[in-house]
Motif scaffolding. Structure first.
Motif: not given
Length: 308
Positions: A54, A57-59
């Motif tokens: 992560k 907010d990017n998984k």
């Protein structure tokens, strides 16, 4: 470190290539990563590592493989933008500790009776880092005074209860819980997962320190020496010398951390030297004089010998 990474990384549309040092053995790293079937923050399958990372907010779920000196980091669930790609690449670079010059380690301990054997046998093995200091400290606290299998059981319970996940091709991949989530828990919540009262308190207290910005890895990394960092860590309730050295060893680019009281180190030395009983601390201190500035790597190689 970032410059070294950039010089050895090339980004493509759906993957990144990282050119690894010649002293790098992906197969040996996989042995460590695959030491428990209860591990929940990554998976090892078909000589590849699958890990959810992560950034902001990017998984992003990545598949990490290695062949002919090139590590390939493939993006599976979506294609991130250029900035996120670079940060993911740096995360993987740090995870495998690719900035450390292992040649210096091997030259330093090459004549040592104990480590020379391990150096030859596990050549290219690198310390597998836990980049997230909060996660690293929690894992160290979870593992205090219990066997490894139960430690992994507790970790799996807290991750799957309070962590975030991504489902890809009908499989779930997990992230360690966020600081804010753990900081807002009550002791009773972790007792339900079979945490002791003390262990639950320690984990929640550490989360509150991070939430209140009293502990930030980048600030600590840039401003503290090993001794200063060690003192700051052991000032935290629930963190003793073993936990502090483990966290420094696993989350910072410092190779002199030495969890000397670790039972695994004692057992490894007992096996290698053919002793009838585990060596005393004074004996280990004497042996470790030959490993000065490389105690962390000596420890990691001694641990590796136990998996055989």
């Amino acid at each position: 470190m970032k410059d070294k990474f950039k010089d050895n990384c090339k980004a493509f549309d759906s993957f990144i290539e990282i050119y690894t040092p010649k002293e790098f053995n992906f197969k040996e790293c996989l042995v460590y990563l695959n030491r428990s079937d209860l591990e929940c923050t990554h998976k090892v399958r078909d000589k590849k590592v699958y890990k959810l990372i992560k950034i902001e907010d990017n998984k992003t779920l990545v598949e990490i493989s290695h062949n002919d000196g090139i590590m390939k980091v493939k993006f599976l669930n979506h294609i991130p933008n250029k900035i996120i790609k670079e940060k993911i690449g740096l995360h993987v670079w740090n995870m495998f500790d690719l900035s450390t010059n292992l040649t210096s380690f091997y030259e330093s301990v090459g004549e040592n009776f104990i480590l020379s054997k391990l150096m030859d046998k596990y050549y290219g093995l690198r310390i597998i880092k836990i980049n997230n200091l909060f996660e690293c400290l929690c894992w160290a606290i979870i593992g205090q005074q219990i066997n490894l299998k139960f430690a992994y059981t507790l970790k799996k319970r807290i991750v799957e209860k309070y962590g975030e996940s991504v489902t890809y091709e009908n499989e779930e991949y997990w992230l360690f819980p966020k600081v804010k989530v753990i900081a807002n828990l009550k002791v009773e919540h972790l007792k339900e997962l079979q945490f002791t009262i003390r262990k639950a308190e320690y984990v929640i207290d550490v989360a509150k320190l991070f939430l209140n910005k009293e502990f930030e890895k980048e600030i600590l990394k840039n401003n503290l020496s090993y001794n200063e960092l060690f003192k700051k860590l052991i000032s935290i309730r629930g963190i003793g010398s073993w936990t502090a050295d483990y966290a420094i060893m696993k989350s910072f680019s410092i190779n002199c951390a030495f969890p000397i009281k670790d039972v695994g180190i004692q057992n490894a030395l007992k096996n290698i030297l053919g002793l009838e009983k585990k060596p005393e601390l004074e004996e280990i201190e004497l042996m470790a004089e030959n490993w000065k500035d490389w105690e962390s790597y000596a420890t990691f190689y001694l641990w590796r010998s136990l998996y055989d």
